[in-house]
Design a protein around this motif. Structure first.
Motif, short mmCIF file in Angstrom:
data_model
loop_
_atom_site.label_atom_id
_atom_site.label_comp_id
_atom_site.label_asym_id
_atom_site.label_seq_id
_atom_site.Cartn_x
_atom_site.Cartn_y
_atom_site.Cartn_z
N VAL A 53 0.86 -1.19 0.00
CA VAL A 53 0.00 0.00 0.00
C VAL A 53 0.89 1.24 0.00
CG1 VAL A 53 -1.74 1.29 1.28
CG2 VAL A 53 -1.86 -1.20 1.18
N LYS A 54 0.64 2.14 -0.92
CA LYS A 54 1.48 3.33 -1.10
C LYS A 54 1.13 4.44 -0.10
CE LYS A 54 3.47 1.94 -4.98
NZ LYS A 54 4.84 1.53 -5.01
N THR A 55 2.15 5.19 0.29
CA THR A 55 1.96 6.39 1.11
C THR A 55 1.71 7.57 0.18
OG1 THR A 55 4.29 6.99 1.07
CG2 THR A 55 3.57 5.52 2.84
N ARG A 56 1.50 8.75 0.77
CA ARG A 56 1.30 9.95 -0.05
C ARG A 56 2.54 10.28 -0.88
NH1 ARG A 56 -0.90 13.34 4.93
NH2 ARG A 56 1.01 12.36 5.65
N THR A 57 3.70 9.83 -0.43
CA THR A 57 4.93 10.12 -1.17
C THR A 57 5.26 9.05 -2.21
OG1 THR A 57 6.22 9.08 0.59
CG2 THR A 57 5.93 11.48 0.70
N GLY A 58 4.42 8.01 -2.29
CA GLY A 58 4.59 7.00 -3.33
C GLY A 58 5.39 5.78 -2.94
N ASP A 59 5.98 5.78 -1.75
CA ASP A 59 6.70 4.58 -1.33
C ASP A 59 5.80 3.75 -0.43
OD1 ASP A 59 6.81 6.49 0.68
OD2 ASP A 59 8.88 6.10 1.23
N CYS A 60 6.28 2.60 -0.03
CA CYS A 60 5.48 1.68 0.76
C CYS A 60 6.39 0.87 1.69
CB CYS A 60 4.66 0.76 -0.14
SG CYS A 60 5.64 -0.34 -1.17
N PRO A 61 5.83 0.21 2.70
CA PRO A 61 6.66 -0.59 3.61
C PRO A 61 7.51 -1.63 2.88
CG PRO A 61 4.48 -0.31 4.55
CD PRO A 61 4.43 0.25 3.15
N ASP A 62 6.98 -2.17 1.80
CA ASP A 62 7.70 -3.21 1.06
C ASP A 62 8.96 -2.68 0.37
OD1 ASP A 62 7.70 -5.99 0.49
OD2 ASP A 62 7.13 -5.55 -1.58
N ASN A 63 9.12 -1.35 0.30
CA ASN A 63 10.35 -0.79 -0.25
C ASN A 63 11.52 -0.95 0.73
OD1 ASN A 63 8.40 1.87 -1.60
ND2 ASN A 63 9.32 0.21 -2.77
N TYR A 64 11.22 -1.11 2.02
CA TYR A 64 12.25 -1.09 3.05
C TYR A 64 12.32 -2.35 3.90
CZ TYR A 64 11.56 3.74 1.72
OH TYR A 64 11.41 4.90 0.98
N LEU A 65 11.19 -2.96 4.17
CA LEU A 65 11.16 -4.11 5.08
C LEU A 65 11.98 -5.31 4.59
CD1 LEU A 65 10.16 -5.09 7.79
CD2 LEU A 65 8.08 -5.89 6.66
N PRO A 66 11.96 -5.66 3.32
CA PRO A 66 12.77 -6.81 2.88
C PRO A 66 14.25 -6.66 3.21
CG PRO A 66 11.17 -6.29 1.20
CD PRO A 66 11.11 -5.17 2.22
N TYR A 67 14.80 -5.46 3.07
CA TYR A 67 16.21 -5.22 3.42
C TYR A 67 16.45 -5.55 4.89
CZ TYR A 67 20.43 -2.72 4.79
OH TYR A 67 21.65 -2.41 5.32
N LEU A 68 15.53 -5.09 5.75
CA LEU A 68 15.68 -5.32 7.19
C LEU A 68 15.62 -6.80 7.53
CD1 LEU A 68 13.42 -2.36 8.34
CD2 LEU A 68 15.93 -2.42 8.31
N VAL A 69 14.71 -7.51 6.90
CA VAL A 69 14.57 -8.95 7.14
C VAL A 69 15.80 -9.69 6.62
CG1 VAL A 69 13.21 -11.00 6.54
CG2 VAL A 69 12.06 -8.87 7.15
N GLU A 70 16.24 -9.36 5.42
CA GLU A 70 17.41 -10.03 4.82
C GLU A 70 18.67 -9.81 5.64
OE1 GLU A 70 17.69 -8.51 0.84
OE2 GLU A 70 15.74 -9.37 0.28
N ASN A 71 18.75 -8.67 6.32
CA ASN A 71 19.94 -8.35 7.11
C ASN A 71 19.76 -8.65 8.59
OD1 ASN A 71 22.08 -6.96 5.32
ND2 ASN A 71 20.11 -6.24 4.57
N ASP A 72 18.74 -9.45 8.91
CA ASP A 72 18.51 -9.94 10.27
C ASP A 72 18.42 -8.83 11.32
OD1 ASP A 72 18.46 -12.65 9.47
OD2 ASP A 72 20.66 -12.67 9.45
N VAL A 73 17.80 -7.71 10.95
CA VAL A 73 17.55 -6.64 11.93
C VAL A 73 16.48 -7.16 12.89
CG1 VAL A 73 16.65 -4.31 12.24
CG2 VAL A 73 18.24 -4.79 10.36
N PRO A 74 16.75 -7.18 14.19
CA PRO A 74 15.79 -7.71 15.16
C PRO A 74 14.51 -6.86 15.21
CG PRO A 74 17.97 -7.54 16.14
CD PRO A 74 18.02 -6.82 14.84
N ILE A 75 13.38 -7.55 15.16
CA ILE A 75 12.08 -6.89 15.29
C ILE A 75 11.34 -7.57 16.43
CG2 ILE A 75 9.88 -6.36 14.17
CD1 ILE A 75 11.36 -6.48 11.48
N GLY A 76 11.07 -6.80 17.47
CA GLY A 76 10.37 -7.33 18.64
C GLY A 76 8.92 -6.88 18.66
N VAL A 77 8.09 -7.69 19.31
CA VAL A 77 6.67 -7.36 19.44
C VAL A 77 6.31 -7.41 20.90
CG1 VAL A 77 4.34 -8.09 18.84
CG2 VAL A 77 6.18 -8.35 17.18
#
Length: 77
Positions: A53-77
């Motif tokens: 889903v795009k933001t007003r600026t045209g980017d979306c979470p999928d532009n950035y999240l795959p990099y974080l997952v691929e590089n094992d950035v810890p995400i806590g819940v």
């Protein structure tokens, strides 16, 4: 090198996109990065959610999240 903790407490696409974008930039510059979801931010832990889903600026979470997952950035819940 600095340590960063990015928190996401909203379920909207704008907040998530910026959180992931800033975490991406910090990590790509060699900093230690962690992300923590709380309150409505935990909705982003659902892998069936639409990350394109795009933001007003045209980017979306999928532009950035795959990099974080691929590089094992810890995400806590």
């Amino acid at each position: 090198m600095a340590n960063f903790l990015f928190t996401l407490g909203k379920g909207d696409v704008e907040a998530a996109t910026r959180c992931f974008q800033f975490a991406n930039v910090a990590h790509s510059k060699g900093h230690v990065v962690n992300i923590f979801f709380y309150e409505d931010g935990v909705l982003w832990a659902n892998s069936t959610r639409d990350f394109t889903v795009k933001t007003r600026t045209g980017d979306c979470p999928d532009n950035y999240l795959p990099y974080l997952v691929e590089n094992d950035v810890p995400i806590g819940v």
